[in-house]
Write a protein that holds these residues in place. Sequence first.
Motif, PDB file in Angstrom:
ATOM      1  N   VAL A 186       0.823  -1.182   0.052  1.00  0.00           N
ATOM      2  CA  VAL A 186      -0.083   0.025   0.027  1.00  0.00           C
ATOM      3  C   VAL A 186       0.836   1.306   0.153  1.00  0.00           C
ATOM      4  N   ILE A 187       1.922   1.269   0.875  1.00  0.00           N
ATOM      5  CA  ILE A 187       2.961   2.520   1.005  1.00  0.00           C
ATOM      6  C   ILE A 187       3.601   2.583  -0.377  1.00  0.00           C
ATOM      7  N   GLU A 188       3.991   1.507  -0.957  1.00  0.00           N
ATOM      8  CA  GLU A 188       4.490   1.680  -2.432  1.00  0.00           C
ATOM      9  C   GLU A 188       3.701   2.367  -3.392  1.00  0.00           C
ATOM     10  N   ALA A 189       2.464   1.748  -3.260  1.00  0.00           N
ATOM     11  CA  ALA A 189       1.594   2.285  -4.266  1.00  0.00           C
ATOM     12  C   ALA A 189       1.153   3.817  -4.102  1.00  0.00           C
ATOM     13  N   LEU A 190       1.085   4.112  -2.846  1.00  0.00           N
ATOM     14  CA  LEU A 190       0.841   5.667  -2.575  1.00  0.00           C
ATOM     15  C   LEU A 190       1.908   6.470  -3.167  1.00  0.00           C
ATOM     16  N   GLU A 191       3.100   5.972  -2.838  1.00  0.00           N
ATOM     17  CA  GLU A 191       4.226   6.526  -3.620  1.00  0.00           C
ATOM     18  C   GLU A 191       4.215   6.650  -5.188  1.00  0.00           C
ATOM     19  N   ALA A 192       3.772   5.397  -5.476  1.00  0.00           N
ATOM     20  CA  ALA A 192       3.892   5.369  -7.220  1.00  0.00           C
ATOM     21  C   ALA A 192       2.697   6.431  -7.638  1.00  0.00           C
ATOM     22  N   ASN A 193       1.689   6.516  -7.009  1.00  0.00           N
ATOM     23  CA  ASN A 193       0.637   7.397  -7.383  1.00  0.00           C
ATOM     24  C   ASN A 193       0.935   8.915  -6.973  1.00  0.00           C
ATOM     25  N   ASN A 194       1.979   9.232  -6.323  1.00  0.00           N
ATOM     26  CA  ASN A 194       2.666  10.488  -5.949  1.00  0.00           C
ATOM     27  C   ASN A 194       1.516  10.989  -5.086  1.00  0.00           C
ATOM     28  N   ILE A 195       0.977  10.407  -4.103  1.00  0.00           N
ATOM     29  CA  ILE A 195      -0.024  10.853  -3.386  1.00  0.00           C
ATOM     30  C   ILE A 195       0.706  10.278  -1.653  1.00  0.00           C
ATOM     31  N   ARG A 196       2.115  10.018  -1.502  1.00  0.00           N
ATOM     32  CA  ARG A 196       2.483   9.359  -0.244  1.00  0.00           C
ATOM     33  C   ARG A 196       2.518  10.691   0.844  1.00  0.00           C
ATOM     34  N   ASP A 197       2.736  11.827   0.344  1.00  0.00           N
ATOM     35  CA  ASP A 197       2.954  13.000   1.119  1.00  0.00           C
ATOM     36  C   ASP A 197       1.509  13.615   1.576  1.00  0.00           C
ATOM     37  N   GLU A 198       0.357  13.035   0.845  1.00  0.00           N
ATOM     38  CA  GLU A 198      -0.780  13.628   1.024  1.00  0.00           C
ATOM     39  C   GLU A 198      -1.487  13.066   2.388  1.00  0.00           C
ATOM     40  N   VAL A 199      -1.268  12.070   2.777  1.00  0.00           N
ATOM     41  CA  VAL A 199      -1.792  11.078   3.784  1.00  0.00           C
ATOM     42  C   VAL A 199      -0.826  10.287   4.872  1.00  0.00           C
ATOM     43  N   LYS A 200      -1.108  10.389   6.006  1.00  0.00           N
ATOM     44  CA  LYS A 200      -0.445   9.382   7.090  1.00  0.00           C
ATOM     45  C   LYS A 200      -0.760   8.194   7.084  1.00  0.00           C
ATOM     46  N   VAL A 201       0.127   7.498   7.173  1.00  0.00           N
ATOM     47  CA  VAL A 201      -0.148   5.813   7.160  1.00  0.00           C
ATOM     48  C   VAL A 201       0.084   5.269   8.706  1.00  0.00           C
ATOM     49  N   MET A 202      -1.137   5.017   9.387  1.00  0.00           N
ATOM     50  CA  MET A 202      -1.102   4.181  10.480  1.00  0.00           C
ATOM     51  C   MET A 202      -1.114   2.830  10.531  1.00  0.00           C
ATOM     52  N   ILE A 203      -0.311   1.988  11.044  1.00  0.00           N
ATOM     53  CA  ILE A 203      -0.677   0.572  10.966  1.00  0.00           C
ATOM     54  C   ILE A 203      -0.910  -0.108  12.303  1.00  0.00           C
ATOM     55  N   GLY A 204      -1.506  -1.595  12.276  1.00  0.00           N
ATOM     56  CA  GLY A 204      -1.479  -2.026  13.726  1.00  0.00           C
ATOM     57  C   GLY A 204      -2.033  -3.498  13.311  1.00  0.00           C
ATOM     58  N   GLY A 205      -2.183  -4.161  14.603  1.00  0.00           N
ATOM     59  CA  GLY A 205      -2.684  -5.596  14.494  1.00  0.00           C
ATOM     60  C   GLY A 205      -1.592  -6.562  15.183  1.00  0.00           C
ATOM     61  N   ALA A 206      -2.049  -7.607  15.509  1.00  0.00           N
ATOM     62  CA  ALA A 206      -0.977  -8.482  16.600  1.00  0.00           C
ATOM     63  C   ALA A 206       0.491  -8.933  15.920  1.00  0.00           C
ATOM     64  N   PRO A 207       0.616  -9.032  14.693  1.00  0.00           N
ATOM     65  CA  PRO A 207       1.846  -9.405  14.389  1.00  0.00           C
ATOM     66  C   PRO A 207       2.640  -8.063  14.263  1.00  0.00           C
ATOM     67  N   VAL A 208       2.023  -6.588  14.025  1.00  0.00           N
ATOM     68  CA  VAL A 208       2.942  -5.642  13.721  1.00  0.00           C
ATOM     69  C   VAL A 208       3.572  -5.013  14.813  1.00  0.00           C
ATOM     70  N   ASP A 209       4.758  -4.396  14.757  1.00  0.00           N
ATOM     71  CA  ASP A 209       5.495  -3.689  15.902  1.00  0.00           C
ATOM     72  C   ASP A 209       6.200  -2.640  15.259  1.00  0.00           C
ATOM     73  N   ALA A 210       6.782  -1.873  15.919  1.00  0.00           N
ATOM     74  CA  ALA A 210       7.200  -0.653  15.593  1.00  0.00           C
ATOM     75  C   ALA A 210       8.635  -0.889  14.641  1.00  0.00           C
ATOM     76  N   ALA A 211       9.261  -1.787  14.842  1.00  0.00           N
ATOM     77  CA  ALA A 211      10.388  -2.277  13.849  1.00  0.00           C
ATOM     78  C   ALA A 211       9.740  -2.173  12.630  1.00  0.00           C
ATOM     79  N   PHE A 212       8.703  -3.240  12.348  1.00  0.00           N
ATOM     80  CA  PHE A 212       8.195  -3.334  11.245  1.00  0.00           C
ATOM     81  C   PHE A 212       7.606  -2.246  10.393  1.00  0.00           C
ATOM     82  N   SER A 213       6.982  -1.273  11.274  1.00  0.00           N
ATOM     83  CA  SER A 213       6.370  -0.023  10.945  1.00  0.00           C
ATOM     84  C   SER A 213       7.380   0.948  10.334  1.00  0.00           C
ATOM     85  N   ASP A 214       8.555   0.960  11.241  1.00  0.00           N
ATOM     86  CA  ASP A 214       9.762   1.739  10.617  1.00  0.00           C
ATOM     87  C   ASP A 214      10.239   1.017   9.085  1.00  0.00           C
TER      88      ASP A 214
END
Length: 212
Positions: free
Chosen positions: A160-188
């Motif tokens: 999803v983040i790659e597609a936001l970049e490819a569509n030149n809209i990455r700077d227009e939206v903040k991306v927040m992620i979560g769910g049991a297998p997600v952690d800060a290291a993965f987010s970074d």
Amino acid sequence: MSEQLDKIKEAIVGGQHNEIEALVQAALDATLAADQIVNQAMIPGMDVVGRKFSNNEIFVPEMLVAAVTMNKGLALLKPFLQQSGAESKGRIIMCTVKGDLHDIGKNLVIMMLEGAGFEVLDMGVDINVDSLIATVKEIKPDVLGLSALLTTTLPEMAKVIEALEANNIRDEVKVMIGGAPVDAAFSDKIGADGYGRDAAEAVQIARQLITG
Ligand code: B1M
């Protein structure tokens, strides 16, 4: 007090969907707080369900009935988790990523975000990258929230983040992620803007992302 929480937890573990509403109502009547019921009884109940599934003590049908039980209990608690009614603090799109059907955590995060005054569009589960990009372009949310519960669906978040970049809209939206297998290291690692460990933290992160 803890006896009531124990009964609710047991009802989740045992998938007692016919009893859960009465048990939750009894806890509310005894002035237990809604977030206490969720965090000290219902979510721990789901964790037991997950452990039993991992140990082959229960299987998908039992896990599904536990989910039905959880959803019935949450529906009763929803008005108590949402007591804001104030003007919108920002617009958020939420979904569970492609290939992933888990929605209890996402729904809980949405309840808390709405309770904190955010306007949330829930796209549902199993949402593919293309429809997400189209919806971000149309709705122009402040935050895009992605939930995943399976290690196999985590890579969708990076897509999803790659597609936001490819569509030149990455700077227009903040991306927040979560769910049991997600952690800060993965987010970074995937370049998300924030990670929420639970629904309460998701609200804090959303506030930070919007106010800067
Ligand atoms: Co599934 N499942 N499941 N499941 N399930 C897990 C996730 C699993 C850990 C169980 C286990 O093995 N112990 C395991 C995943 C293993 C892995 O990937 N490492 C698993 C599996 C394997 C599967 C299937 C593959 C089983 C099969 O078919 N063989 C299958 C996959 C289906 C699919 O998605 N394609 C499957 C199916 C199901 C059901 C449909 C039966 C049902 C889901 C029903 C539903 O959601 N409507 C189900 C359930 C109920 C679970 C467990 C038992 C409970 C999940 C849950 O609701 N937790 C789960 C084990 C577990 O997590 N203990 C398990 C409670 C919920 C409140 O917590 O979702 O973590 P959670 O959300 C939290 C935080 O993570 C955070 O805030 C929430 C509130 O605190 N959060 C965010 C979540 N999203 C966020 C987003 C944010 C911020 C925070 O910002 C955007």
